[in-house]
Design a protein around this motif. Structure first.
Motif, PDB file in Angstrom:
ATOM      1  N   ASP A 196       0.653  -1.333  -0.098  1.00 42.50           N
ATOM      2  CA  ASP A 196      -0.104   0.089  -0.026  1.00 42.50           C
ATOM      3  C   ASP A 196       0.972   1.389   0.038  1.00 42.50           C
ATOM      4  O   ASP A 196       2.033   1.274  -0.098  1.00 42.50           O
ATOM      5  CB  ASP A 196      -0.924   0.258   1.258  1.00 42.50           C
ATOM      6  CG  ASP A 196      -0.284  -0.045   2.443  1.00 42.50           C
ATOM      7  OD1 ASP A 196       0.836   0.461   2.611  1.00 42.50           O
ATOM      8  OD2 ASP A 196      -0.685  -0.803   3.522  1.00 42.50           O
ATOM      9  N   ASP A 197       0.221   2.261  -0.140  1.00 48.05           N
ATOM     10  CA  ASP A 197       0.888   3.796   0.027  1.00 48.05           C
ATOM     11  C   ASP A 197       1.989   3.924   1.056  1.00 48.05           C
ATOM     12  O   ASP A 197       3.073   4.311   0.807  1.00 48.05           O
ATOM     13  CB  ASP A 197      -0.042   4.721  -0.301  1.00 48.05           C
ATOM     14  CG  ASP A 197       0.759   6.151  -0.590  1.00 48.05           C
ATOM     15  OD1 ASP A 197       1.522   6.257  -1.222  1.00 48.05           O
ATOM     16  OD2 ASP A 197       0.270   7.252   0.063  1.00 48.05           O
ATOM     17  N   SER A 198       1.709   3.185   1.914  1.00 45.36           N
ATOM     18  CA  SER A 198       2.412   3.551   3.442  1.00 45.36           C
ATOM     19  C   SER A 198       3.894   2.995   3.277  1.00 45.36           C
ATOM     20  O   SER A 198       4.818   3.472   3.789  1.00 45.36           O
ATOM     21  CB  SER A 198       1.821   3.054   4.384  1.00 45.36           C
ATOM     22  OG  SER A 198       1.523   1.655   4.426  1.00 45.36           O
ATOM     23  N   CYS A 199       4.011   2.003   2.515  1.00 47.40           N
ATOM     24  CA  CYS A 199       5.322   1.358   2.385  1.00 47.40           C
ATOM     25  C   CYS A 199       5.972   1.244   0.919  1.00 47.40           C
ATOM     26  O   CYS A 199       6.919   0.655   0.474  1.00 47.40           O
ATOM     27  CB  CYS A 199       5.341  -0.153   2.868  1.00 47.40           C
ATOM     28  SG  CYS A 199       4.147  -1.267   1.722  1.00 47.40           S
ATOM     29  N   VAL A 200       5.399   1.805   0.048  1.00 43.74           N
ATOM     30  CA  VAL A 200       5.832   2.182  -1.231  1.00 43.74           C
ATOM     31  C   VAL A 200       5.990   3.435  -1.630  1.00 43.74           C
ATOM     32  O   VAL A 200       5.288   4.406  -1.535  1.00 43.74           O
ATOM     33  CB  VAL A 200       4.947   1.416  -2.419  1.00 43.74           C
ATOM     34  CG1 VAL A 200       5.161   1.759  -3.793  1.00 43.74           C
ATOM     35  CG2 VAL A 200       4.419   0.003  -2.168  1.00 43.74           C
TER      36      VAL A 200
END
Length: 373
Positions: free
Chosen positions: A60-64
């Motif tokens: 998700d956006d938090s780790c990419v």
């Protein structure tokens, strides 16, 4: 759903550097398209990446995040996957429509890729980025978790050491004539060894000495070669061993500040003799003759002089080309390796700090020192 590539070995035992072809801009557009699709995924049915060992990471956006591939081209970026538990740990790189685990990026199935090889292809640039920015700058950074090194320039001269199907070390050079930084027109007046690194599991195998020798052999027509200043005490020990092994290089190696004119150079061999003679012996445990006072006087007067060799001539008006010096560090001489962020003294030039791989960044012009346990 498991993301394509999901931590598994590349299909057919081919790795990224063996298969990466095509326009880099097209590859980036592909990564941006994938990223947009990822953001639209339902939280109840996310893609996952399988970490070697079995653990799965939800994408998700938090780790990419995207990071610049080159220091001088912020528009060319790579999509990275970071560990949700530690945002400074990079798990994989997205290229060619799949996620590649970091360890797979630095592997090859091509038997001809062996020994010291000049970085030329786009795939080799990716390997250099991973070795420098991720492995060297983050994963093997010990306690220096709050810092990382800037990526190389797009055209920066570098060589990678390949061994047993794996990229295990590299060194980079600021060519004579290259720009010292992006704010002045000053250029390097001699080739300068800027960054050198050996992976932890391949140290104590003589790779540092091998790369230093290759650097000298690559510029046989040059009367003077530089090593980026400041040089640590342990790095001087490695230089001492090298210069004792190859005495013909004693008059050519200089510790230099950019751009490296004669007032910004100190002969490494002479400095080793001067500093070690004050203690009566080197850390390696053998006697060094103290230089004559005339040698010291001439050095203090700005005349470069080497005992037993004589004055060294140079052209202070030579022009040069590349960008800002970054760092140099080393392991002790008995390990026969030059390593940055490896233990002992850690020296950084061009160091930036950030909160995560995708966070804001700020260039630091000052040199910094960090002592690692």
């Amino acid at each position: 759903m498991e993301a394509e590539g999901g931590g598994r070995a590349a299909a057919g035992c081919l790795y990224l550097v063996d298969t990466l072809e095509g326009d880099p801009e097209v590859l980036q557009v592909d990564a941006e398209t994938y990223y947009k699709k990822l953001l639209k995924k339902s939280p109840s049915n996310p893609d996952v990446f399988s970490i070697p060992g079995g653990e799965e990471v939800k994408l998700d956006d938090s780790c990419v995040c995207f990071v610049p591939l080159y220091r001088n081209n912020p528009t060319c970026k790579l999509l990275l996957l970071t560990d949700p538990k530690d945002k400074k740990t990079v798990l994989a790189v997205y290229l060619n429509q799949r996620w590649w685990p970091v360890e797979d990026v630095v592997k090859t199935a091509d038997p001809s890729r062996d020994g010291l090889i000049l970085v030329q292809t786009f795939g080799e640039r990716i390997v250099l980025f991973v070795l420098n920015y991720i492995i060297f700058g983050m994963l093997e950074g010990s306690s220096a978790n709050d810092a990382f090194f800037l990526p190389h320039f797009a055209t920066e001269c570098a060589k990678i050491v390949w061994r047993n199907g794996e990229a295990v070390a590299f060194y980079s050079v600021k060519r004579k004539g290259s720009l010292c930084d992006g704010t002045t027109s000053q250029c390097y007046l001699l080739p300068v060894l800027d960054t050198i690194f050996v992976r932890t599991k391949y140290r104590r195998g003589g790779l540092g000495m091998k790369m230093l020798h290759d650097f000298c052999q690559s510029f046989m027509d040059e009367d003077a070669l530089g090593i980026s200043c400041p040089i640590s005490a342990v790095m001087y020990q490695v230089c001492q061993k090298f210069l004792q092994t190859y005495p013909e290089e004693q008059k050519r190696l200089w510790e230099v500040e950019a751009p490296g004119d004669w007032s910004q150079r100190v002969n490494i061999w002479l400095k080793i003799q001067m500093e070690s003679s004050s203690a009566g012996k080197t850390e390696a445990g053998f006697q060094i003759n103290k230089p004559k006072q005339s040698d010291v006087d001439q050095m203090n007067q700005g005349v470069e002089y080497i005992p037993g060799v004589g004055k060294v001539s140079g052209d202070a008006t030579e022009k040069n080309d590349t960008a800002a010096a970054r760092t140099l560090n080393s392991q002790a001489p008995e390990q026969e390796d030059l390593e940055e962020r490896a233990g002992g003294t850690h020296q950084c030039k061009g160091l930036r700090k950030r909160t995560s791989p995708g966070g804001s960044v700020e260039d630091k012009a000052t040199k910094q020192f960090r002592i690692l346990p």
